[in-house]
Design an enzyme around this catalytic site. Structure first.
Site, PDB file in Angstrom:
ATOM      1  N   SER A  11       0.829  -1.215   0.000  1.00  0.00           N
ATOM      2  CA  SER A  11       0.000   0.000   0.000  1.00  0.00           C
ATOM      3  C   SER A  11       0.859   1.259   0.000  1.00  0.00           C
ATOM      4  CB  SER A  11      -0.922   0.003   1.225  1.00  0.00           C
ATOM      5  OG  SER A  11      -0.173  -0.161   2.407  1.00  0.00           O
ATOM      6  N   ASN A  98      -1.658  -3.136  13.125  1.00  0.00           N
ATOM      7  CA  ASN A  98      -3.111  -2.888  13.113  1.00  0.00           C
ATOM      8  C   ASN A  98      -3.464  -1.654  13.933  1.00  0.00           C
ATOM      9  OD1 ASN A  98      -3.116  -5.289  11.828  1.00  0.00           O
ATOM     10  ND2 ASN A  98      -4.208  -6.446  13.410  1.00  0.00           N
ATOM     11  N   HIS A 144     -38.951  24.303  -9.945  1.00  0.00           N
ATOM     12  CA  HIS A 144     -39.067  23.531 -11.203  1.00  0.00           C
ATOM     13  C   HIS A 144     -38.324  24.242 -12.342  1.00  0.00           C
ATOM     14  CE1 HIS A 144     -42.304  21.282  -9.172  1.00  0.00           C
ATOM     15  NE2 HIS A 144     -42.635  22.474  -8.703  1.00  0.00           N
ATOM     16  N   SER A 265     -14.015  27.798 -26.823  1.00  0.00           N
ATOM     17  CA  SER A 265     -13.995  26.754 -27.831  1.00  0.00           C
ATOM     18  C   SER A 265     -13.471  27.377 -29.111  1.00  0.00           C
ATOM     19  CB  SER A 265     -15.416  26.214 -28.009  1.00  0.00           C
ATOM     20  OG  SER A 265     -15.566  25.673 -29.280  1.00  0.00           O
ATOM     21  N   LYS A 271     -18.743  30.724 -27.212  1.00  0.00           N
ATOM     22  CA  LYS A 271     -18.994  29.928 -25.994  1.00  0.00           C
ATOM     23  C   LYS A 271     -17.947  30.158 -24.915  1.00  0.00           C
ATOM     24  CE  LYS A 271     -20.108  25.539 -26.024  1.00  0.00           C
ATOM     25  NZ  LYS A 271     -19.239  24.435 -26.411  1.00  0.00           N
ATOM     26  N   GLU A 278     -18.137  22.816 -13.762  1.00  0.00           N
ATOM     27  CA  GLU A 278     -18.571  21.503 -14.256  1.00  0.00           C
ATOM     28  C   GLU A 278     -17.759  20.388 -13.615  1.00  0.00           C
ATOM     29  OE1 GLU A 278     -18.464  21.565 -18.554  1.00  0.00           O
ATOM     30  OE2 GLU A 278     -19.860  23.238 -18.645  1.00  0.00           O
ATOM     31  N   TYR A 305      -9.364  -6.994  12.420  1.00  0.00           N
ATOM     32  CA  TYR A 305      -8.659  -6.418  11.258  1.00  0.00           C
ATOM     33  C   TYR A 305      -8.606  -7.425  10.119  1.00  0.00           C
ATOM     34  CZ  TYR A 305      -5.199  -4.391   8.175  1.00  0.00           C
ATOM     35  OH  TYR A 305      -4.589  -3.881   7.066  1.00  0.00           O
ATOM     36  N   GLN A 310      -7.059  -2.013   4.250  1.00  0.00           N
ATOM     37  CA  GLN A 310      -5.991  -1.184   3.685  1.00  0.00           C
ATOM     38  C   GLN A 310      -6.518  -0.275   2.570  1.00  0.00           C
ATOM     39  OE1 GLN A 310      -2.034  -2.882   3.008  1.00  0.00           O
ATOM     40  NE2 GLN A 310      -2.510  -2.908   0.838  1.00  0.00           N
ATOM     41  N   LYS A 313      -7.815   3.752   2.662  1.00  0.00           N
ATOM     42  CA  LYS A 313      -7.044   4.985   2.461  1.00  0.00           C
ATOM     43  C   LYS A 313      -7.173   5.538   1.044  1.00  0.00           C
ATOM     44  CE  LYS A 313      -3.955   2.771   4.785  1.00  0.00           C
ATOM     45  NZ  LYS A 313      -4.945   2.041   5.601  1.00  0.00           N
TER      46      LYS A 313
HETATM   47  N1  ARG Z   1      -1.001  -1.473   5.177  1.00  0.00           N
HETATM   48  C1  ARG Z   1      -1.889  -1.983   6.148  1.00  0.00           C
HETATM   49  C2  ARG Z   1      -3.206  -1.177   6.120  1.00  0.00           C
HETATM   50  O1  ARG Z   1      -3.194  -0.108   5.627  1.00  0.00           O
HETATM   51  C3  ARG Z   1      -1.312  -1.888   7.502  1.00  0.00           C
HETATM   52  C4  ARG Z   1      -1.865  -2.830   8.481  1.00  0.00           C
HETATM   53  C5  ARG Z   1      -1.503  -4.203   8.147  1.00  0.00           C
HETATM   54  N2  ARG Z   1      -1.523  -4.995   9.329  1.00  0.00           N
HETATM   55  C6  ARG Z   1      -0.815  -6.058   9.369  1.00  0.00           C
HETATM   56  N3  ARG Z   1      -0.837  -6.668  10.472  1.00  0.00           N
HETATM   57  N4  ARG Z   1      -0.190  -6.489   8.333  1.00  0.00           N
HETATM   58  O2  ARG Z   1      -4.223  -1.625   6.587  1.00  0.00           O
END
Ligand code: ARG
Length: 445
Positions: A11, A98, A144, A265, A271, A278, A305, A310, A313
């Site tokens: 990641s 975690n 409307h 344009s 235009k 937009e 977990y 992951q 994000k």
């Molecule tokens: N890259 C992982 C995430 O974003 C980190 C946590 C992974 N945990 C582990 N025990 N491998 O969730």
């Protein structure tokens, strides 16, 4: 694109943004380990010193976020070990990845939430200032997408003000959920080490500590709340953009958006496309997508977990950064727009929106209800055919349709009078709009 399993699991390409949070949380963790005598003062200093060097290296662009690191946690761990040797490993006592990832995510979202609130405040100030300038700018109010009742531009802007004010409140509230420290979760069940997170929470600026460690590592509802707030804000921005796009078209001619936010344009030089507006409208779909993405990742996960998490994000970074960019550009765009008061007023006059007032006038004069409709239709048709608004018809013209018309009719149907007559609380009347502005000024004190 074919990937190796290692690449697939990594990641680092997106969580490298959390380096700052990871280092801040690690420094606080090192101090906590020292306080609880799990590491010596000297080891603590070595670790903190090393972490600061890693930070400087990352900021100087000297660290390559390689797939081999797996994620930002692995990257910083290895960078630290390269700098200070095996003592670096002691930093991982009484914590798990975690645990780390959720602390970092919470710190990151707290910062994003602050940035968004700052932008929302600026947007509110801009809307307030614009509204103050346009308390006398008359325009049609639409329902409307038909001209329905005359209003002022200030009233229209203040409607949006209230929407964004609630958005701000939502981001305020969200901080309560985001800004909590996970307890010593270890992987999920806690830890055997004698630890104390109170000081660590304080150092990192958390409001408190969550009561259950499994909850802390397993859930991301704080992120869902945040992304939901992002979606609602985008929805409001998108609607506003839609208004601006309509208003700047030749059909409306109410505003002109600065060239910086538009494109022309080559083929159709007349235009002027409102690309920024937009795109804000378009990016709203993207943020909704992020929200659905995040919710869906979690819906079937067994406790606690799972690596699926992951992916959170990707959605979070995208939503937060999109909202920030959209808010900032939107504020600049409306600050620089030109407002064509004359066109707005003209649209209000030629909207025949005062037909209702004309009916009320006739009612007041005792005309039978079933006759009123017919008279009004005839007057409006006559006015349209003569290219005049109702209030500019001569009294003689009006008398053709009913003898009860007298000079007091103009007091009733003049657009300003129509607006003035809306005396209910929160209405478009000049007095009520002023009250709304006064209230806003009071709230800011
Ligand atoms: N890259 C992982 C995430 O974003 C980190 C946590 C992974 N945990 C582990 N025990 N491998 O969730």
């Amino acid at each position: 694109m074919k990937q190796t399993a290692k690449e697939f699991m990594s990641s680092i390409s997106f969580d490298n943004m959390l380096y700052d949070e990871e280092i801040a949380a690690s420094i606080a963790h090192a101090r906590m380990l020292k306080q609880n005598k799990l590491i010596s003062g000297e080891e603590c200093d070595q670790i903190i010193d090393g972490l600061k060097k890693v930070l400087a290296d990352i900021e100087a662009g000297n660290v390559e976020f390689k797939v081999e690191y797996d994620d930002i946690h692995g990257c910083i761990e290895q960078q630290l070990e390269e700098k200070i040797g095996p003592v670096a490993r002691k930093l991982n006592w009484a914590r798990s990845v975690n645990d780390q990832v959720v602390i970092d995510t919470r710190l990151f979202l707290r910062e994003e939430d602050n940035l968004i609130r700052e932008s929302l405040r600026e947007l509110l100030d801009t809307l307030e200032a614009l509204a103050k300038e346009h308390v006398n700018t008359i325009m049609p109010g639409y329902s409307h997408l038909q001209r329905a009742q005359p209003i002022t531009l200030a009233y229209h802007l203040l409607a949006y003000y209230q929407m964004f004010k609630r958005d701000l409140k939502r981001f305020d509230n969200c901080i309560d959920t985001i800004n909590m420290m996970p307890p010593d979760g270890g992987a999920l069940a806690g830890t055997v080490w004698k630890t104390d997170r109170k000081k660590m929470a304080k150092e990192l600026g958390f409001e408190g500590i969550l009561p259950n460690a499994m909850d802390a590592v397993a859930d991301r509802d704080f992120a869902m709340e945040f992304i939901n707030d992002c979606s609602i804000t985008m929805m409001h921005l998108s609607r506003f953009c839609e208004d601006l796009i309509l208003w700047s078209s030749v059909e409306f001619g109410f505003i002109e958006i600065d060239d910086e936010y538009t494109t022309g344009s080559r083929v159709l030089p007349q235009k002027k496309n409102l690309d920024v507006a937009e795109l804000i409208r378009g990016k709203t779909g993207r943020v909704y997508g992020d929200m659905v993405n995040l919710l869906t990742i979690f819906k079937g996960l067994p406790m606690s977990y799972n690596r699926d998490m992951q992916e959170d994000k990707v959605a979070l970074l995208d939503a937060a950064h999109t909202v920030e960019a959209c808010l900032a550009l939107f504020v600049e765009m409306i600050k620089s727009m030109k407002i064509n008061r004359g066109e707005m007023q003209r649209a209000a006059k030629y909207g025949y929106m005062n037909a209702t007032e004309l009916a009320e006038y006739l009612m007041g004069k005792g005309v039978e209800t079933d006759k009123i409709g017919e008279i009004i239709s005839k007057v409006v048709l006559y006015a349209i055919n003569n290219g005049k608004p109702i209030e500019e018809l001569w009294l003689d013209d009006l008398k053709q349709f009913s003898q009860v018309f007298d000079s007091d009719v103009y007091d009733k149907v003049a657009i300003r009078k129509v607006i003035e007559a809306k005396t209910s609380t929160g209405s478009t009347s000049f007095a009520e709009v002023q009250k709304q502005l006064d209230e806003i000024a009071k709230e800011k004190k």
